[in-house]
Design an enzyme around this catalytic site. Sequence first.
Site, PDB file in Angstrom:
ATOM      1  N   CYS A   1       0.820  -1.213   0.000  1.00 28.36           N
ATOM      2  CA  CYS A   1       0.000   0.000   0.000  1.00 28.36           C
ATOM      3  C   CYS A   1       0.851   1.259   0.000  1.00 28.36           C
ATOM      4  O   CYS A   1       0.602   2.195  -0.756  1.00 28.36           O
ATOM      5  CB  CYS A   1      -0.946  -0.002   1.197  1.00 28.36           C
ATOM      6  SG  CYS A   1      -0.128  -0.153   2.793  1.00 28.36           S
ATOM      7  N   HIS A  14      -2.371   5.258   6.528  1.00 21.61           N
ATOM      8  CA  HIS A  14      -1.066   5.855   6.796  1.00 21.61           C
ATOM      9  C   HIS A  14      -1.093   7.324   6.357  1.00 21.61           C
ATOM     10  O   HIS A  14      -1.859   7.692   5.474  1.00 21.61           O
ATOM     11  CB  HIS A  14       0.042   5.162   5.989  1.00 21.61           C
ATOM     12  CG  HIS A  14       0.046   3.665   6.089  1.00 21.61           C
ATOM     13  ND1 HIS A  14       0.229   3.004   7.276  1.00 21.61           N
ATOM     14  CD2 HIS A  14      -0.082   2.703   5.149  1.00 21.61           C
ATOM     15  CE1 HIS A  14       0.205   1.693   7.056  1.00 21.61           C
ATOM     16  NE2 HIS A  14       0.019   1.481   5.778  1.00 21.61           N
TER      17      HIS A  14
END
Lengths: 349, 349
Positions: free
Chosen positions: A146, A226
């Site tokens: 990711c 994140h």
Amino acid sequence: MAKATVRVLVNGYGVIGKRVADAVARQPDMKVVGISDVVGDYRIKIAAAKGYEIYASVPEKAEEMRRAGLEVAGTLQEVLSKGAVDVVVDATPEKVGAENKKLYEGQGVKAVFQGGEKHEVAGVSFVAQRNYAEALGKQFVRVVSCNTTAICRVVGGVHAKLGIRRARVSIFRRAVDVWESSHTGIMNTVVPELKVPSHHGPDAQTVVHDLDIVTMAAKGSHNLFHLHMGMLELNGRATRDEVLEVLREEPRVVMVAGGDGVKGLNSIFEIARDLGRSRGDLYEIPVWEDALTVSKDGREVYLMWATPNESDVVPENVDAIRAMTEIEERADRSIALTDDRLGMVKRLY
Amino acid sequence: MAKATVRVLVNGYGVIGKRVADAVARQPDMKVVGISDVVGDYRIKIAAAKGYEIYASVPEKAEEMRRAGLEVAGTLQEVLSKGAVDVVVDATPEKVGAENKKLYEGQGVKAVFQGGEKHEVAGVSFVAQRNYAEALGKQFVRVVSCNTTAICRVVGGVHAKLGIRRARVSIFRRAVDVWESSHTGIMNTVVPELKVPSHHGPDAQTVVHDLDIVTMAAKGSHNLFHLHMGMLELNGRATRDEVLEVLREEPRVVMVAGGDGVKGLNSIFEIARDLGRSRGDLYEIPVWEDALTVSKDGREVYLMWATPNESDVVPENVDAIRAMTEIEERADRSIALTDDRLGMVKRLY
């Protein structure tokens, strides 16, 4: 031109696998043959209730899964040996994929690995808008993690259009995924990754080969998304408008603004839920427009984006399948089809 | 040589004020005349129980504080007008200090302001090991914020010895201080500061005037300490050992290691508690030794450190008092005395 329907099996129905299965099921040129796993908990029961055929990834788990109440159609090896599968999406835990490679090689089946595996397991690491052509016809392709996917889209996009001399990126990671927050994770702290540079920089170079990038990372006390901060030194100079234009044109990158109330990672999740996205997933990378800053001399770009850790690689898995099977040779057409079927947009609001 | 005892009053007994009061009380050349505040809650009652004289910062609050059960010795203006105070440490909420400046000017008393005030309020911003001499004899000095203090110690130290061409620092901030975690803060998210660069970089330049520094910041879901990541480009080249040597020599910077179990900000807090520090405070900046990395060409340094947000500015306040009153003209001697009295160390374990 009539195209074949690619038969896909998803091995490992976890955070990534379940999302890829649903995404593949939405594609007009693919179908989900089934999913395979090694447990029989709520997750697999929901998969069965959705109508997916369930296989046991390893024979010795089949009986256990049946005892849990699942109807198990057979083992992974059995379904592969019948020639019923064109591509396995291997979304098993990291390093398990590397073990599984032998099975796929033995059965002559194509496989997509995830970012938890080393680049060498597949030989080609993949982000559709960066290097689709590298994956054409390959037996094995690795969709990067990711974080690396987000970096390749955002930083890679700026690099492709404006040329980056040096990218320096800080990553504030989520502690753990939602589904496992009950049995692991961190609380009221930040945990730095003491290996510097973190693996994300070298990983991005497996896709954007000529990018000078260094990354540092730390885990925060949260479980959704994140946050990345990029400090990019350009080869030449650019204006803020030029950078903004690049990001607006880049596929799978969307602009958001604090001025519109998008204050934090929580806002991103709320947007995805408000848009009716499956599981509250976001496949795009949201970049904060009001934080985008270019130094006075035009040589440095500072920007921040959110990385939807559970879902941003999902469309990449779909595109990897198209590239490997060569049912679509053009990246832009594969991306457009995937994005259309997943309801992806260039403006979230 | 006999030196005068500097009479100090701390105005604003909050996160910083209470720590500064205790630190001043430990110095052989200073005494705490009293503290002043505007509330009468548990914090001020503990101050009274410790034996500090309590004053009302504004006359209209005195009665309220008395009703809360406090013995109020008078108002701030009264004690200042008696000539009983040499230096006020103003640790009131940001921008209140700027208002109070008129009172201090009117009374001809010296004052130390905190990082919440603008540089211009004092004209001199202060980190003892960087620019002690700038504060000598001044009426007003501003001790910079916790983040800026940490940057000036760590990055400033590397800059002083090795020369930095460009410092790029990412800051992962705590959401809120411990004492106010019950009524504000953020949960399970990260909130980026959308003003880029964040104010910390320019603020560091008020102390280290020739440092090219850009900072970006975000708030995490925790309430103890900030984490900083620094990416420093040197003017020349250095080895990792050379950088390590600089950091080991730098006052108020200590090395910690993940290999010793110092895994996150939580470990830092636990260390401070195990050392018996008052309130679990750490005045030093812990830098992770195992994360310290120098690029192959020796031109870039990557490092991470924890910033004890409640306490790292405390010794700076003490030193600022010595510089302003000129009871000590040398930075190294003031730092040594402060550190000795606060039990500060160069090795935490």
